[in-house]
Scaffold this motif. Structure first.
Motif, PDB file in Angstrom:
ATOM      1  N   LEU A  83      17.636  27.230  -9.942  1.00  0.00           N
ATOM      2  CA  LEU A  83      17.005  28.025 -10.999  1.00  0.00           C
ATOM      3  C   LEU A  83      16.450  27.151 -12.123  1.00  0.00           C
ATOM      4  N   ARG A  84      16.872  25.911 -12.158  1.00  0.00           N
ATOM      5  CA  ARG A  84      16.336  24.981 -13.159  1.00  0.00           C
ATOM      6  C   ARG A  84      15.320  24.024 -12.554  1.00  0.00           C
ATOM      7  N   SER A  90       9.164  30.578  -5.189  1.00  0.00           N
ATOM      8  CA  SER A  90       9.717  31.934  -5.104  1.00  0.00           C
ATOM      9  C   SER A  90       8.733  32.966  -5.635  1.00  0.00           C
ATOM     10  N   ALA A  91       8.114  32.656  -6.770  1.00  0.00           N
ATOM     11  CA  ALA A  91       7.147  33.588  -7.357  1.00  0.00           C
ATOM     12  C   ALA A  91       5.920  33.730  -6.473  1.00  0.00           C
ATOM     13  N   LEU A  99      11.144  27.816  -8.618  1.00  0.00           N
ATOM     14  CA  LEU A  99      10.653  29.013  -9.307  1.00  0.00           C
ATOM     15  C   LEU A  99       9.215  29.319  -8.909  1.00  0.00           C
TER      16      LEU A  99
END
Length: 336
Positions: free
Chosen positions: A254-255, A263-264, A260
């Motif tokens: 998540l960092r 996933s998006a 990110l």
């Protein structure tokens, strides 16, 4: 998250046929950037459906993220928001959330959650090549359901293709150097959920039409909106069951900006399949649409095996080739 239509050819009969589709001849004459519009639409459809599989595989397998259900929840929420934004700007018109319509649709939605959830867990554990082959088995289960539930009959050529799919899937699993009972159990469960979704959705569409504002079957974008929005509560329950709330915020992935982004993009492209599939279907026939969807599995399997350096051997590779070929042949034979 949306489900690409080539994943289950049986659900294609439920897709609304846009008015453009009634004039395929004029559509063929149009050009975009010097290319026939039907070719551009087909390329967009293939690129979107293939990219979604590869991006989700990358997100699940390359970053050590241990909460696949949380990722699924994020993508469902993202898809619901994007569809609602499209309605706000006037691109689409959605069926409003009505208690009676929600009550009729919710059983379908529970099967949908099972379908996409098992797909995520299977994709995390099983290689892309074998996932594409085993997805064909949903056609076998659906055909059996057609016979026993809807009293439908198929020709021996169709059953021959289905038998070839079954043999290639079993042979592929037996020669898969990365075989795990966990991964293939999720994949088998996904086949049954996918078939159940197609079979049950077919029977419930007329009931849904009784509760829509226009007394017609729910359109594609309303189905995307209802499926993704109503999926969030059951997925949250699944996250609690699998213990994903504990330590979720401490996940290193998540960092990671790359995680990110991937996933998006997987969620956005998955949502974009709704537009590209309808656009392509409006430019061509349902038969060509289904055939292209089946053919598209071949480059997805090849790219996936190369991109993720999935180990293989001659026997396993042969079974994958036979399984993908049987899927294409099945689509062609069934269309006749």
């Amino acid at each position: 998250m949306t489900i690409s239509k080539e994943e289950n050819a049986e659900t294609q009969i439920l897709m609304p046929k846009p008015s453009l589709g009634s004039n395929n001849g004029s559509a063929m004459g149009k050009h975009i950037f010097g290319l026939p519009s039907v070719l551009v639409a087909g390329l967009c459809y293939c690129a979107a459906s293939g990219s979604m599989v590869l991006l989700n595989k990358h997100a699940l397998a390359s970053f050590g993220f241990g909460s696949p259900t949380a990722l699924l929840c994020f993508q469902c929420a993202l898809a619901a928001i994007l569809v609602k934004l499209c309605e706000l700007v006037g691109f689409v018109k959605l069926q409003p959330l009505k208690p009676d319509l929600v009550a009729v649709w919710f059983p379908v939605n529970l099967i949908f959650v099972g379908m996409i959830g098992t797909s995520f867990y299977a994709l995390k554990e099983v290689g892309v090549g074998m996932v594409t082959v085993w997805k064909n088995l949903s056609n076998v289960v659906t055909a059996c359901g057609d016979v026993f539930i809807y009293k439908r009959t198929y020709t021996w050529q169709v059953w021959g293709c289905l038998g070839l799919m079954l043999v290639s899937a079993v042979a592929g699993a037996s020669t898969d150097s990365r075989f795990t009972w966990l991964g293939y159990s999720w994949q088998i469960a996904n086949c049954f959920f996918t078939s159940a979704y197609a079979l049950y959705l077919r029977s419930v569409m007329d009931k849904v039409a009784e509760h829509t504002t226009n007394k017609q079957k729910m359109d594609e974008f309303s189905m995307v909106y209802y499926n993704n929005l109503l999926s969030i509560p059951p997925i949250l329950v699944a996250m609690w069951y699998f213990g994903e709330f504990e330590g979720l915020l401490d996940e290193p992935a998540l960092r990671n900006p790359n995680f990110l982004f991937v996933s998006a993009m997987g969620g956005i492209i998955g949502f974009g399949i709704s537009f590209s599939s309808l656009w392509y279907l409006s430019q061509t026939t349902a038969t060509i649409y289904s055939l292209v969807g089946a053919l598209n599995k071949i480059p997805v399997a090849v790219v996936g095996m190369l991109a993720f350096a999935e180990p293989t051997n001659p026997k396993n590779l042969t079974s994958i080739i036979i399984g993908l070929g049987a899927g294409v042949l099945f689509t062609r034979v069934k269309s006749k």
